[in-house]
Each structure stands twice: as structure tokens, then as C-alpha cells.
Design a protein around this motif. Sequence first.
Motif, PDB file in Angstrom:
ATOM      1  N   ALA A  62       0.830  -1.210   0.000  1.00  0.00           N
ATOM      2  CA  ALA A  62       0.000   0.000   0.000  1.00  0.00           C
ATOM      3  C   ALA A  62       0.862   1.256   0.000  1.00  0.00           C
ATOM      4  CB  ALA A  62      -0.926  -0.011   1.213  1.00  0.00           C
ATOM      5  N   ASP A  63       2.005   1.218   0.674  1.00  0.00           N
ATOM      6  CA  ASP A  63       2.893   2.379   0.709  1.00  0.00           C
ATOM      7  C   ASP A  63       3.515   2.634  -0.663  1.00  0.00           C
ATOM      8  OD1 ASP A  63       2.336   2.642   3.420  1.00  0.00           O
ATOM      9  OD2 ASP A  63       4.072   1.442   4.011  1.00  0.00           O
ATOM     10  N   ILE A  64       3.803   1.572  -1.390  1.00  0.00           N
ATOM     11  CA  ILE A  64       4.366   1.717  -2.739  1.00  0.00           C
ATOM     12  C   ILE A  64       3.324   2.345  -3.664  1.00  0.00           C
ATOM     13  CG2 ILE A  64       5.259   0.470  -4.749  1.00  0.00           C
ATOM     14  CD1 ILE A  64       6.372  -1.614  -2.699  1.00  0.00           C
ATOM     15  N   PHE A  65       2.091   1.877  -3.565  1.00  0.00           N
ATOM     16  CA  PHE A  65       1.056   2.421  -4.447  1.00  0.00           C
ATOM     17  C   PHE A  65       0.671   3.847  -4.068  1.00  0.00           C
ATOM     18  CE2 PHE A  65       0.808  -1.968  -5.760  1.00  0.00           C
ATOM     19  CZ  PHE A  65       0.801  -1.778  -7.134  1.00  0.00           C
ATOM     20  N   ALA A  66       0.846   4.213  -2.820  1.00  0.00           N
ATOM     21  CA  ALA A  66       0.637   5.615  -2.430  1.00  0.00           C
ATOM     22  C   ALA A  66       1.657   6.502  -3.147  1.00  0.00           C
ATOM     23  CB  ALA A  66       0.744   5.771  -0.917  1.00  0.00           C
ATOM     24  N   LEU A  67       2.909   6.037  -3.234  1.00  0.00           N
ATOM     25  CA  LEU A  67       3.920   6.777  -3.991  1.00  0.00           C
ATOM     26  C   LEU A  67       3.559   6.848  -5.470  1.00  0.00           C
ATOM     27  CD1 LEU A  67       7.269   5.503  -2.460  1.00  0.00           C
ATOM     28  CD2 LEU A  67       6.460   7.865  -2.506  1.00  0.00           C
ATOM     29  N   ARG A  68       3.111   5.729  -6.047  1.00  0.00           N
ATOM     30  CA  ARG A  68       2.734   5.702  -7.468  1.00  0.00           C
ATOM     31  C   ARG A  68       1.612   6.698  -7.745  1.00  0.00           C
ATOM     32  NH1 ARG A  68       4.796   5.067 -11.566  1.00  0.00           N
ATOM     33  NH2 ARG A  68       3.024   4.244 -12.636  1.00  0.00           N
ATOM     34  N   ARG A  69       0.651   6.782  -6.832  1.00  0.00           N
ATOM     35  CA  ARG A  69      -0.464   7.714  -7.033  1.00  0.00           C
ATOM     36  C   ARG A  69       0.014   9.168  -7.012  1.00  0.00           C
ATOM     37  NH1 ARG A  69      -3.015   3.438  -4.618  1.00  0.00           N
ATOM     38  NH2 ARG A  69      -2.719   4.109  -2.469  1.00  0.00           N
ATOM     39  N   SER A  70       1.163   9.415  -6.371  1.00  0.00           N
ATOM     40  CA  SER A  70       1.708  10.780  -6.355  1.00  0.00           C
ATOM     41  C   SER A  70       2.613  11.028  -7.564  1.00  0.00           C
ATOM     42  CB  SER A  70       2.487  11.019  -5.056  1.00  0.00           C
ATOM     43  OG  SER A  70       3.688  10.275  -5.059  1.00  0.00           O
ATOM     44  N   GLU A  71       2.527  10.117  -8.562  1.00  0.00           N
ATOM     45  CA  GLU A  71       3.264  10.244  -9.819  1.00  0.00           C
ATOM     46  C   GLU A  71       4.749   9.927  -9.694  1.00  0.00           C
ATOM     47  OE1 GLU A  71       1.640  10.893 -12.787  1.00  0.00           O
ATOM     48  OE2 GLU A  71      -0.199  10.860 -11.614  1.00  0.00           O
ATOM     49  N   ALA A  72       5.174   9.327  -8.593  1.00  0.00           N
ATOM     50  CA  ALA A  72       6.581   8.945  -8.457  1.00  0.00           C
ATOM     51  C   ALA A  72       6.868   7.723  -9.326  1.00  0.00           C
ATOM     52  CB  ALA A  72       6.898   8.624  -6.994  1.00  0.00           C
ATOM     53  N   THR A  73       8.080   7.660  -9.847  1.00  0.00           N
ATOM     54  CA  THR A  73       8.531   6.499 -10.601  1.00  0.00           C
ATOM     55  C   THR A  73       9.120   5.508  -9.608  1.00  0.00           C
ATOM     56  OG1 THR A  73       9.027   7.879 -12.509  1.00  0.00           O
ATOM     57  CG2 THR A  73      10.066   5.703 -12.433  1.00  0.00           C
ATOM     58  N   VAL A  74       8.502   4.346  -9.519  1.00  0.00           N
ATOM     59  CA  VAL A  74       8.882   3.333  -8.541  1.00  0.00           C
ATOM     60  C   VAL A  74       9.230   2.054  -9.301  1.00  0.00           C
ATOM     61  CG1 VAL A  74       8.083   1.991  -6.566  1.00  0.00           C
ATOM     62  CG2 VAL A  74       7.290   4.342  -6.868  1.00  0.00           C
ATOM     63  N   THR A  75      10.384   1.475  -8.987  1.00  0.00           N
ATOM     64  CA  THR A  75      10.829   0.259  -9.662  1.00  0.00           C
ATOM     65  C   THR A  75      11.476  -0.671  -8.653  1.00  0.00           C
ATOM     66  OG1 THR A  75      11.311   1.562 -11.656  1.00  0.00           O
ATOM     67  CG2 THR A  75      12.261  -0.659 -11.540  1.00  0.00           C
ATOM     68  N   MET A  76      11.253  -1.957  -8.840  1.00  0.00           N
ATOM     69  CA  MET A  76      11.989  -2.951  -8.074  1.00  0.00           C
ATOM     70  C   MET A  76      12.716  -3.834  -9.082  1.00  0.00           C
ATOM     71  SD  MET A  76      11.067  -5.371  -4.804  1.00  0.00           S
ATOM     72  CE  MET A  76       9.661  -6.188  -5.502  1.00  0.00           C
ATOM     73  N   HIS A  77      14.033  -3.911  -8.920  1.00  0.00           N
ATOM     74  CA  HIS A  77      14.896  -4.771  -9.723  1.00  0.00           C
ATOM     75  C   HIS A  77      15.145  -6.022  -8.883  1.00  0.00           C
ATOM     76  CE1 HIS A  77      15.660  -1.132 -12.063  1.00  0.00           C
ATOM     77  NE2 HIS A  77      15.912  -0.536 -10.915  1.00  0.00           N
ATOM     78  N   ILE A  78      14.864  -7.177  -9.436  1.00  0.00           N
ATOM     79  CA  ILE A  78      14.971  -8.438  -8.700  1.00  0.00           C
ATOM     80  C   ILE A  78      15.909  -9.362  -9.466  1.00  0.00           C
ATOM     81  CG2 ILE A  78      13.680 -10.411  -7.764  1.00  0.00           C
ATOM     82  CD1 ILE A  78      11.123  -8.573  -8.190  1.00  0.00           C
ATOM     83  N   TRP A  79      16.789 -10.026  -8.739  1.00  0.00           N
ATOM     84  CA  TRP A  79      17.673 -11.024  -9.326  1.00  0.00           C
ATOM     85  C   TRP A  79      17.349 -12.376  -8.697  1.00  0.00           C
ATOM     86  CZ3 TRP A  79      19.156  -6.073  -8.326  1.00  0.00           C
ATOM     87  CH2 TRP A  79      19.722  -5.354  -9.378  1.00  0.00           C
ATOM     88  N   PRO A  80      16.396 -13.128  -9.287  1.00  0.00           N
ATOM     89  CA  PRO A  80      16.080 -14.447  -8.735  1.00  0.00           C
ATOM     90  C   PRO A  80      17.216 -15.447  -8.956  1.00  0.00           C
ATOM     91  CG  PRO A  80      14.716 -13.999 -10.658  1.00  0.00           C
ATOM     92  CD  PRO A  80      15.532 -12.777 -10.396  1.00  0.00           C
ATOM     93  N   ALA A  81      18.143 -15.093  -9.815  1.00  0.00           N
ATOM     94  CA  ALA A  81      19.369 -15.859 -10.057  1.00  0.00           C
ATOM     95  C   ALA A  81      20.432 -14.824 -10.437  1.00  0.00           C
ATOM     96  CB  ALA A  81      19.164 -16.873 -11.177  1.00  0.00           C
ATOM     97  N   PRO A  82      21.722 -15.144 -10.228  1.00  0.00           N
ATOM     98  CA  PRO A  82      22.767 -14.144 -10.467  1.00  0.00           C
ATOM     99  C   PRO A  82      22.747 -13.494 -11.850  1.00  0.00           C
ATOM    100  CG  PRO A  82      23.676 -16.007  -9.293  1.00  0.00           C
ATOM    101  CD  PRO A  82      22.266 -16.385  -9.672  1.00  0.00           C
ATOM    102  N   ASN A  83      22.418 -14.227 -12.894  1.00  0.00           N
ATOM    103  CA  ASN A  83      22.441 -13.674 -14.250  1.00  0.00           C
ATOM    104  C   ASN A  83      21.055 -13.443 -14.823  1.00  0.00           C
ATOM    105  OD1 ASN A  83      25.254 -13.733 -14.321  1.00  0.00           O
ATOM    106  ND2 ASN A  83      25.249 -15.876 -14.887  1.00  0.00           N
TER     107      ASN A  83
END
Length: 155
Positions: A62-83
Motif C-alpha cells: 500500500a505504501d508503494i502504491f501511495a507513492l505511485r499515485r503521487s506520480e513517483a517512478t517506482v521500480t523494483m529490480h529483482i535477481w532471482p538468479a545471479p544472471n
Amino acid sequence: MHDVAWDDVADWFEPDGSLLDAYVLDANETDWQRVIDLVKSQGWRFDYTVEGQSQPLPQQAADIFALRRSEATVTMHIWPAPNMLVNTHFFSDDEIEFDFDRTELQGQHQLDLLCRFMRSLGHQLGKPVRLTPENGPEHPLLIYSPTEDRFTPTA
């Protein structure tokens, strides 16, 4: 035994400058929370950014979507494996989307990692996961069904 044979789908991964996406449709904020919980519980390396700056990952979606609603650019980069880098941008609370770079998904080993990611996501959410061309949730190439625990090529 592989979930999907590389030789059967290699043409989907031909680098052409576009991304591949994985979608979970008919999602909600609770599903997004489960995604955050999955990333943490799997111990996957990740980086959460707001306006391009690394930040601590909020405990609640909910906190992430509150930021999105304020027009912020939000990204999560995930590495489920090293490459293997997976990006999500929290565009919508009713649709979960992940981006994959085709150049990082070359060969059976990388395809197996992709399938493992999709399976983990599908099991965590109890919902199908669709692999599609970029921005194409209505045109799946491959669907993972958690109820059947299987991948179905559709293209």
C-alpha cells in the motif's frame, strides 16, 4: 526433465530490442504484498528505487502504491538468479507485470530459471502467470497454471 524445452521456444527469445513480460492478471494489493513477501522469503537480491534512487523496500505494498499515485517512478529490480534481472514498475494494483531482457534469456538453463521464477510467483499468488511479448498480456506465449503445476505454450 525441463518444464519447457528450449528448442521448442527459442524463437520467442530472439533478441529484437523488445522485452518479454510476465503478467498476473486480476490482481489486487494483497497479491502485490505477496510478491514483496516472496522476494524477501526467497532471499532474492533486489533493489527498490524511487525516482531512480535506491530506498529501503516498504513493508507494505500500500505504501508503494501511495507513492505511485503521487506520480513517483517506482521500480523494483529483482535477481532471482545471479544472471537474471527481473524488473517491476508497480504500474497498476490490478495487474502485476515483470520485464525480462531477451538477451539474458538465452539457452535451456536461463529458460529453466525463468520457469522457476514463474512457478514461484504462480504458487505464491495461486494465479496463472503469462509470459508475453512486451506490453501484450492478451497474447501469451506461455502460461503457467499453479492449479495444474504445468506450463502450456500458447503461441
